[in-house]
Design a protein around this motif. Structure first.
Motif, PDB file in Angstrom:
ATOM      1  N   TYR A 183      13.379   1.857 -12.962  1.00  0.00           N
ATOM      2  CA  TYR A 183      12.714   2.483 -11.562  1.00  0.00           C
ATOM      3  C   TYR A 183      11.197   2.078 -11.641  1.00  0.00           C
ATOM      4  N   THR A 184      10.529   2.246 -12.656  1.00  0.00           N
ATOM      5  CA  THR A 184       9.039   2.079 -12.544  1.00  0.00           C
ATOM      6  C   THR A 184       8.938   0.492 -12.231  1.00  0.00           C
ATOM      7  N   GLU A 185       9.681  -0.568 -12.630  1.00  0.00           N
ATOM      8  CA  GLU A 185       9.375  -1.804 -12.068  1.00  0.00           C
ATOM      9  C   GLU A 185       9.746  -2.069 -10.845  1.00  0.00           C
ATOM     10  N   PRO A 186      10.574  -1.544 -10.125  1.00  0.00           N
ATOM     11  CA  PRO A 186      10.840  -1.570  -8.656  1.00  0.00           C
ATOM     12  C   PRO A 186       9.661  -1.135  -7.998  1.00  0.00           C
ATOM     13  N   ALA A 187       9.224  -0.023  -8.632  1.00  0.00           N
ATOM     14  CA  ALA A 187       8.023   0.701  -7.984  1.00  0.00           C
ATOM     15  C   ALA A 187       6.796  -0.236  -7.875  1.00  0.00           C
ATOM     16  N   GLY A 188       6.615  -0.968  -9.093  1.00  0.00           N
ATOM     17  CA  GLY A 188       5.696  -1.956  -9.006  1.00  0.00           C
ATOM     18  C   GLY A 188       5.937  -3.176  -8.156  1.00  0.00           C
ATOM     19  N   MET A 189       7.331  -3.416  -8.068  1.00  0.00           N
ATOM     20  CA  MET A 189       7.324  -4.421  -7.173  1.00  0.00           C
ATOM     21  C   MET A 189       7.130  -4.096  -5.643  1.00  0.00           C
ATOM     22  N   LEU A 190       7.210  -2.753  -5.366  1.00  0.00           N
ATOM     23  CA  LEU A 190       6.729  -2.102  -4.114  1.00  0.00           C
ATOM     24  C   LEU A 190       5.206  -2.632  -3.691  1.00  0.00           C
ATOM     25  N   MET A 191       4.635  -2.346  -4.675  1.00  0.00           N
ATOM     26  CA  MET A 191       3.054  -2.455  -4.742  1.00  0.00           C
ATOM     27  C   MET A 191       2.935  -3.817  -4.480  1.00  0.00           C
ATOM     28  N   VAL A 192       3.612  -4.758  -5.087  1.00  0.00           N
ATOM     29  CA  VAL A 192       3.251  -6.145  -5.039  1.00  0.00           C
ATOM     30  C   VAL A 192       3.463  -6.733  -3.394  1.00  0.00           C
ATOM     31  N   GLN A 193       4.557  -6.118  -3.073  1.00  0.00           N
ATOM     32  CA  GLN A 193       4.955  -6.368  -1.775  1.00  0.00           C
ATOM     33  C   GLN A 193       4.031  -5.964  -0.665  1.00  0.00           C
ATOM     34  N   LEU A 194       3.542  -4.712  -0.896  1.00  0.00           N
ATOM     35  CA  LEU A 194       2.263  -4.048   0.045  1.00  0.00           C
ATOM     36  C   LEU A 194       1.092  -4.681  -0.058  1.00  0.00           C
ATOM     37  N   ALA A 195       0.818  -5.242  -1.344  1.00  0.00           N
ATOM     38  CA  ALA A 195      -0.532  -5.848  -1.584  1.00  0.00           C
ATOM     39  C   ALA A 195      -0.411  -7.334  -1.009  1.00  0.00           C
ATOM     40  N   TYR A 196       0.720  -8.135  -1.351  1.00  0.00           N
ATOM     41  CA  TYR A 196       0.373  -9.423  -1.064  1.00  0.00           C
ATOM     42  C   TYR A 196       1.415  -9.920   0.053  1.00  0.00           C
ATOM     43  N   MET A 197       2.167  -9.191   0.703  1.00  0.00           N
ATOM     44  CA  MET A 197       3.141  -9.659   1.852  1.00  0.00           C
ATOM     45  C   MET A 197       2.859  -8.725   2.843  1.00  0.00           C
ATOM     46  N   ASN A 198       2.568  -7.452   2.700  1.00  0.00           N
ATOM     47  CA  ASN A 198       2.376  -6.719   3.951  1.00  0.00           C
ATOM     48  C   ASN A 198       0.834  -6.398   4.247  1.00  0.00           C
ATOM     49  N   GLY A 199      -0.041  -7.049   3.680  1.00  0.00           N
ATOM     50  CA  GLY A 199      -1.653  -7.351   3.800  1.00  0.00           C
ATOM     51  C   GLY A 199      -2.467  -5.970   3.626  1.00  0.00           C
ATOM     52  N   PHE A 200      -1.954  -5.287   2.495  1.00  0.00           N
ATOM     53  CA  PHE A 200      -2.892  -4.299   2.127  1.00  0.00           C
ATOM     54  C   PHE A 200      -3.895  -4.520   1.255  1.00  0.00           C
ATOM     55  N   GLY A 201      -3.698  -5.691   0.667  1.00  0.00           N
ATOM     56  CA  GLY A 201      -4.874  -5.974  -0.527  1.00  0.00           C
ATOM     57  C   GLY A 201      -4.466  -5.311  -1.820  1.00  0.00           C
ATOM     58  N   ALA A 202      -5.119  -5.981  -2.849  1.00  0.00           N
ATOM     59  CA  ALA A 202      -4.602  -5.491  -4.183  1.00  0.00           C
ATOM     60  C   ALA A 202      -5.541  -4.233  -4.560  1.00  0.00           C
ATOM     61  N   ARG A 203      -6.273  -3.804  -3.824  1.00  0.00           N
ATOM     62  CA  ARG A 203      -7.034  -2.583  -4.068  1.00  0.00           C
ATOM     63  C   ARG A 203      -6.322  -1.364  -3.855  1.00  0.00           C
ATOM     64  N   ILE A 204      -4.872  -1.381  -4.116  1.00  0.00           N
ATOM     65  CA  ILE A 204      -4.117  -0.173  -3.954  1.00  0.00           C
ATOM     66  C   ILE A 204      -3.333   0.379  -5.086  1.00  0.00           C
ATOM     67  N   ALA A 205      -2.698   1.447  -5.204  1.00  0.00           N
ATOM     68  CA  ALA A 205      -1.934   1.921  -6.487  1.00  0.00           C
ATOM     69  C   ALA A 205      -0.991   2.983  -5.862  1.00  0.00           C
TER      70      ALA A 205
END
Ligand SMILES: NC(=O)c1ccc[n+]([C@@H]2O[C@H](COP(=O)([O-])OP(=O)(O)OC[C@H]3O[C@@H](n4cnc5c(N)ncnc54)[C@H](OP(=O)(O)O)[C@@H]3O)[C@@H](O)[C@H]2O)c1
Length: 214
Positions: A183-205
């Protein structure tokens, strides 16, 4: 503590520089060119040494795995004997090469597959904050520590990795057994999606909040 790092890229150097600054002794390994490996050791600083993968494993009480998923299992299998008895901090995420999703998940996890590849190692899964955050002046985002979920079947190894996570100025969360990496790996994938595909940028957690202290 002695920490050996496999993978001298964004995460390996990002974690390494925080740990070195806290007094941990670092040997960092693997880059296709010796120049890049020397540069990685210099980025980590505080006396960090470049070495071979075997030297990093021999050096570390804790071995940090920070490799692209595509080479991870093969790399770990090749080092399995040398990793026996060591704490193996797996910070990889089993991303597809194009980052469009996870290669495996929910009925197993990258962490569990790493544990199968090195059956004698004490595998702890803890996906670090984004490298952009690790390489910033402060790990805090909007004044808060990113949560890092720490899963592993050996309680002592989990405690050790939790203390190293806290040395990153991140908020380690003891998430229990290694199977929680499903479950933690998909949560990490969500962050990748938000950061790089949805335009949030990588300063999120993600940050875990609860009423009682963590
Ligand atoms: N970047 C992030 O923000 C982030 C956050 C959380 C988790 N992660 C996960 O952390 C892992 C590393 O990500 P990264 O961004 O640090 O990647 P990266 O910058 O591409 O670094 C990967 C490192 O692994 C090395 N490597 C390649 N093949 C290897 C092999 N066979 N054996 C040992 N090392 C090898 C690379 O060497 P060469 O450069 O010479 O190829 C490089 O030093 C990935 O699994 C990723 O999903 C990344």
């Amino acid at each position: 503590m002695k920490v050996g790092i496999i993978g001298a890229g964004n995460v390996g150097t990002g974690i390494g520089r925080h740990l070195a600054a806290k007094g941990h002794e670092i040997t960092v390994s693997f880059s296709k060119t010796p120049e890049a490996l020397d540069k990685a050791a210099a980025t980590i600083g505080a006396g960090a040494k470049p070495g071979s993968v075997e030297q990093a494993v021999a050096h570390g009480d804790v071995v940090l795995l920070a490799t692209p998923w595509g080479v991870t299992l093969e790399t770990v299998r090749g080092l399995a004997t040398k990793l026996a008895g060591k704490i193996l901090w797996d910070t990889t995420n089993p991303l597809k090469a194009d980052m469009s999703g996870l290669q495996i998940g929910t009925d197993t996890s990258g962490g569990e597959e790493v544990a199968k590849a090195a059956p004698g190692a004490l595998v702890v899964k803890a996906i670090a904050p984004f490298a952009e955050v690790l390489h910033s002046a402060s790990t805090l985002i909007a004044g808060m520590k990113p949560s890092v979920f720490v899963c592993g079947d050996d309680a002592g190894a989990r405690t050790t990795v939790l203390s190293l996570v806290n040395d990153l100025d991140a908020g380690g969360v003891d998430a229990g057994p290694l199977s929680l990496a499903r479950y933690t790996e998909p949560a990490g994938m969500l962050m990748v999606q938000l950061a790089y595909m949805n335009g949030f940028g990588a300063r999120i957690a993600s940050v875990l909040i609860q009423d009682k202290p963590l």
